[in-house]
Design an enzyme around this catalytic site. Sequence first.
Site, PDB file in Angstrom:
ATOM      1  N   GLU A  80      34.935  44.099  28.417  1.00  0.00           N
ATOM      2  CA  GLU A  80      34.408  45.444  28.197  1.00  0.00           C
ATOM      3  C   GLU A  80      35.342  46.364  27.433  1.00  0.00           C
ATOM      4  OE1 GLU A  80      31.695  46.330  31.952  1.00  0.00           O
ATOM      5  OE2 GLU A  80      33.332  45.011  32.468  1.00  0.00           O
ATOM      6  N   ARG A 102      47.459  37.757  30.175  1.00  0.00           N
ATOM      7  CA  ARG A 102      47.472  36.378  29.679  1.00  0.00           C
ATOM      8  C   ARG A 102      46.141  36.017  29.023  1.00  0.00           C
ATOM      9  NH1 ARG A 102      50.348  31.623  31.294  1.00  0.00           N
ATOM     10  NH2 ARG A 102      51.166  32.702  33.098  1.00  0.00           N
ATOM     11  N   GLY A 147      23.838  39.218  29.814  1.00  0.00           N
ATOM     12  CA  GLY A 147      23.518  39.923  31.060  1.00  0.00           C
ATOM     13  C   GLY A 147      23.935  41.384  30.960  1.00  0.00           C
ATOM     14  N   GLY A 173      27.611  33.590  28.333  1.00  0.00           N
ATOM     15  CA  GLY A 173      27.803  33.391  26.909  1.00  0.00           C
ATOM     16  C   GLY A 173      29.248  33.665  26.526  1.00  0.00           C
TER      17      GLY A 173
HETATM   18 MO1  MOS Z   1      29.277  44.299  33.636  1.00  0.00          MO
HETATM   19  S1  MOS Z   1      28.409  46.100  33.308  1.00  0.00           S
HETATM   20  O1  MOS Z   1      30.335  44.627  34.836  1.00  0.00           O
HETATM   21  O2  MOS Z   1      28.283  42.980  33.632  1.00  0.00           O
END
Ligand code: MOS
Length: 756
Positions: free
Chosen positions: A718, A641, A250, A479
């Site tokens: 991220e 964690r 996504g 995923g």
């Molecule tokens: Mo993300 S860009 O917060 O799916």
Amino acid sequence: MTSDISYLPEVPHVRHGSNIGQPLTRRDGELKVTGRATYAADNHPAGILYAALAVSSIARGRVASLDVAAAKAHPRVVEVMTPANRPPLADDPDAKTNPFMFRMELLQNDQVRYPGQSIAVVIAETLEAATEAAVLLAPRYEALPARVGLDAGESFTPTSVGVGNPATAHHGDVEAGLAAAARRIESTYETPAQYHNAMEPHCIVAAWDGDRLSIDMPSQGLIMGRARLAGLLGLPPGNIHIRSPFLGGGFGSKGFPIGPQVLGVLAAKLVGRPVKLVLTREQMYGPAGHRSATRQTLRIGIAADGALTAIDHHAKVASSTFDDFFEPAADSSHTLYASPAIATSHEAVRIDTGTPLFMRAPGEATGSIALESAIDEAAIACGMDPLAFRLKNYAEVEPISGKPFSSKALRECYAQGAERFGWSKRPLAARQMRDENGFLVGWGMGTATFPALMFAAEARAVLRSDGTGLMETGAHDMGQGAWTAFAQIAADSLGLDIGEVEFRAGSSDLPDAGIAGGSGHTATAGMAIHNAGADVIARLAELAMSNERSPLFGAGNAGVIARGGRLFRRDDEGRSESYADILSRAGLAQIEGSGNAAADPVAQETYAMHAHGAVFAEVKVDPDLGQIRVSRMVGAFAAGRVINPRLVRSQYYGGMIWGVSFALHEEAITDRRSGRIMNANLGEYHVPVNADIPSVEALLVEEHDPYVNALGIKGVGEVGITGSAGAVANAVWHATGIRPRRFPIRIEDLLTSPAA
Ligand code: MOS
């Protein structure tokens, strides 16, 4: 059975119960590798029809005509939906009442506002007939010139960037800091437009039953998506059921229903039969969001001793002509490096493109590549090792907000990553290393950071008299392994083994799990699960402690511990009783509890919360041809964690690989005349393949964060991107002596003479 895998011996984790911290394989792994996992477009309700989207080939103007008669005359075509016959909407698709509401093209008129915009939908008995008939529409346009690129028009300061962040921020006096500096760096970096390109294209299977609507659609935000559809369609949200058990990625583009998905719903309404609409790969380059191109200028001042005196980070970004999303690129300078003066600012231009959107590490991915390149340049200007320079300028408190960090294990990330990589052997100057083939070898590093976000979520827990448990929350697995990580949290919260817990997710009729975005899903839905488990255990304990026949009778304030399907007296573990016995004595088949989660506003107000990391990269550059290969990467990350080290490591790998992609591969190229993207396909929109990624290691650095949430979870999705692209770019400098200024780094950028 909690340790079906013995792999990764050095796993640092904090044991919560017997399930959290284990490197379990994915619960849904077998379903996926055997093809039995049902993705949205795999559904075929009885009577299904197939829709093909017709999209604009111009960037701006209006559709003057469509040959609807020709399309309808094609064998097996059932209907053609255009602005003339599109079923009515209850809400204006151009209304925007909150920043999470994006404007869409739902055939509301004949206007074209970007290339690839929906202009009609053909519905047929077969996909082939629909696709062929869509071509027969042969649209004619009245076209206006396309506005393309960051210099297409007037620039302006957006009211906000990202979601409600101010477009400008500062502390201290940057100009004074620059004036007082012993050395000044000023450089400009350009990053390209990028598209999410999830493996699974956006799609929908929609079936109406009277005023009830059943939908299969990949979603990172089921309840928010349902609310958006309910508003547009004028239905109570409870009339809409969305299923999204599996997503093929996504990256932010499936957070909100997109226009073509709503058109699939309207097409099903128009023909009174279920309709499937799947975007082609090319059609994903328009209505589904993307990352804006950026041009970023960094000015950095450094004192004689190597301390920063000023950071000024300015970013220019693009948005669409009709909606607002502004990539918060410069905000990445808010948190990492201490400087007595920091200023960040954004300007924007409107161009004929689909609206940009959140895309993996929005802001941080684009901003950190410029910041980390500039910091590297600053270190080199001072003759300092880039790691030593970062350690010198490391922020002990978050510079712009002035808040202390809730926890920050970045020093350990630097130390462990550098040690593993062998950074101490790095020569200071560029072009000092060659491999056995004569290729130039370079080592670079980058710092990673991403905020630890939490949203709101709910969960429901059930304990059954057969000793098993059930946990329900409408979580999303793109995923990343959500099915598994959440089941681990659920099992610990229920005092059961993971094999005894049924976990239900991926459906809008379950409790709201919030969104799978901002790297906040595990913390958010995980805390709701944790609290739901605690609630049902408390109810069960109440049953036992109030019954004279229970060994737990009167445990009262001493309380109980739930473990292995039994409650134990905390003050005397010799006294215990199984869940099954407690429930059967009470004559109950099951007992239910619920929990919710949200960020703690006091903690948020008090602390800056971020995940951190350090990434080290080695590149080899062909001195004659300029070809760049990443040969080795080591990342060390601390994100609170670790629920499942196998899954977490995999998220870091994904982030690091995305960083390589950002540095060397990805770029959507726009034709300046037509405004169309010329490489809207996976053949020419380059992403790394196995041969591009030889060795990637991710070290999990132990970190206990007592403030971020009760489980101490930060996000891992991220942060891995943010240091990685910069590390590769800095390694390219170290190999060649040439500072990459635009991304992806091109061969031709390296065929000039190195700067002195
Ligand atoms: Mo993300 S860009 O917060 O799916």
